[in-house]
Design a protein around this motif. Sequence first.
Motif, mmCIF file in Angstrom:
data_model
loop_
_atom_site.group_PDB
_atom_site.id
_atom_site.type_symbol
_atom_site.label_atom_id
_atom_site.label_comp_id
_atom_site.label_asym_id
_atom_site.label_seq_id
_atom_site.Cartn_x
_atom_site.Cartn_y
_atom_site.Cartn_z
ATOM 1 N N GLU A 158 -11.770 1.560 36.931
ATOM 2 C CA GLU A 158 -11.325 0.125 36.933
ATOM 3 C C GLU A 158 -10.089 -0.264 36.205
ATOM 4 N N LEU A 159 -10.043 0.376 34.978
ATOM 5 C CA LEU A 159 -8.849 0.100 33.992
ATOM 6 C C LEU A 159 -7.615 0.670 34.528
ATOM 7 N N ILE A 160 -7.739 1.874 35.134
ATOM 8 C CA ILE A 160 -6.630 2.565 36.001
ATOM 9 C C ILE A 160 -5.963 1.810 37.183
ATOM 10 N N ASP A 161 -7.052 1.412 37.766
ATOM 11 C CA ASP A 161 -6.745 0.255 38.856
ATOM 12 C C ASP A 161 -6.097 -0.935 38.601
ATOM 13 N N GLN A 162 -6.339 -1.443 37.281
ATOM 14 C CA GLN A 162 -5.691 -2.494 36.735
ATOM 15 C C GLN A 162 -4.527 -2.309 35.893
ATOM 16 N N ASP A 163 -3.817 -1.202 36.176
ATOM 17 C CA ASP A 163 -2.697 -0.720 35.610
ATOM 18 C C ASP A 163 -2.712 -0.373 33.984
ATOM 19 N N ILE A 164 -4.025 -0.169 33.651
ATOM 20 C CA ILE A 164 -4.149 0.312 31.962
ATOM 21 C C ILE A 164 -4.643 1.840 32.022
ATOM 22 N N CYS A 165 -3.512 2.479 31.554
ATOM 23 C CA CYS A 165 -3.650 4.005 31.583
ATOM 24 C C CYS A 165 -4.708 4.324 30.633
ATOM 25 N N THR A 166 -5.836 4.699 31.186
ATOM 26 C CA THR A 166 -6.837 5.271 30.190
ATOM 27 C C THR A 166 -7.314 6.890 30.262
ATOM 28 N N GLN A 167 -6.949 7.586 29.232
ATOM 29 C CA GLN A 167 -6.942 8.912 29.390
ATOM 30 C C GLN A 167 -8.128 9.839 29.363
ATOM 31 N N ALA A 168 -9.157 8.956 28.670
ATOM 32 C CA ALA A 168 -10.440 9.613 28.419
ATOM 33 C C ALA A 168 -11.893 8.842 28.323
ATOM 34 N N VAL A 169 -12.922 9.201 28.270
ATOM 35 C CA VAL A 169 -14.133 8.422 28.161
ATOM 36 C C VAL A 169 -14.990 8.800 26.896
ATOM 37 N N LEU A 170 -15.155 8.011 26.059
ATOM 38 C CA LEU A 170 -15.793 8.253 24.716
ATOM 39 C C LEU A 170 -17.137 8.949 25.224
ATOM 40 N N PRO A 171 -17.714 10.213 24.909
ATOM 41 C CA PRO A 171 -19.045 10.575 25.099
ATOM 42 C C PRO A 171 -20.096 9.735 24.345
ATOM 43 N N ARG A 172 -21.137 9.608 24.879
ATOM 44 C CA ARG A 172 -22.154 8.746 24.220
ATOM 45 C C ARG A 172 -22.831 9.706 23.221
ATOM 46 N N GLY A 173 -23.407 8.875 22.307
ATOM 47 C CA GLY A 173 -24.167 9.876 21.256
ATOM 48 C C GLY A 173 -25.649 9.032 21.112
#
Length: 397
Positions: A158-173
């Motif tokens: 969704e962020l990429i669709d909103q033109d916010i380049c988002t390179q990765a996902v924080l893994p859960r802990g």
Amino acid sequence: MRILIVTETFYPATDGICTRLAQMTPRLQAMGHQVLVVSPDLGIQEYQGVPIKVMDSFTFPLYSSRPWGLPSKKMKKVIENFQPDVIHAVNPFMLGTSAVKYAQSLDIPLLTSYHTHMPNYLDHYNLSFMKPLLWDYLRKWHQPADYNVTVSKTLQAELIDQDICTQAVLPRGIDLDLFHPQNYDEKLYREWTFGLPGQKLLVYVGRLAAEKDLDQLVHVFEGRDDICLAIVGDGPARQDLEAVFKDTKTTFTGFLKGQNLAKAYATGDAFIFPSTSETFGLVISEAMASGTPVIAAESGATLEQIIPGQTGTTFKTGDKTSLQASLSILDHEDILARMKVQARQEAEKYSWQAASQRLLEFYESARIIHQAKHVMRHSSYQLSLGQQFLSLFELNE
């Protein structure tokens, strides 16, 4: 590495952001890195050996349970004194925007992380018309980052669709030692089921606010006389919710922490989670670590954590028939027993140490990308000078 983390909230406040930071910052420091947290004044200046620089704060009348920070020129001095190798602006919205601004002006590698999905919150406060303006504001503070991360694959898309380049996902802990099936408490179970025989206990953990859709849980009592509900947490909607659940077998516990919270998770027959506004919903994973099957409103973030039919089940938000149907797992002891084991096994795949190591890799990526941008800017400047020099010859021909 010298790591400056600027956050809109921190321990002892209770939410997913605080849990992540409280677990990861001491681990980063234990790995040999110097960490400084900058936050609103929450009453502490150190957490497990990690120093905290508190900034001027205020209390927002509509959400008075915690202080808030504002953009501050003092941030520049904090950055200059600490001399960070990388700045992490956590969910920059008010205080965090100063970190973004001065990371740019002081030419320091910047990582931003997106945790709270505020555009979705507007729907719950009849402010949907403001979404375009809010997205513009969020873009302003996330686009300058060298590296931007978020907390779920669904939100990344969704962020990429909103033109916010988002390179990765924080893994859960997950704190697998604290949240464990062995924390089941028979005395607590009797208390929260009002000493009645043959009851099934549903437990919710989280903030009590309009966007959490907690009011729809009142439908779990319809057509059944064997349901009890424990709502663990606090927030601006508590008084309204207490009115909604009046005359039902519901217990409001307020905030619980540490071992008391671990007991709450492990003592439920199932964990129930009606919110679809979450960017991730870390409480789902904590419930699974406690060996408690999850009954959750269907959303992308939810389905990234639970496996329907194995570690829990889902229902359609706003659909009371679907909600009531999802409760059928409570009627099958064999299914519940299997789900308890599978929920714990799934949770055991995730540790805070691994998540902290991954965050450190993201910081390194931000530094590498920042340096590459610097080289490209320098090369572009040299090319521009060369072109200007050649143009002088062309003018003289």
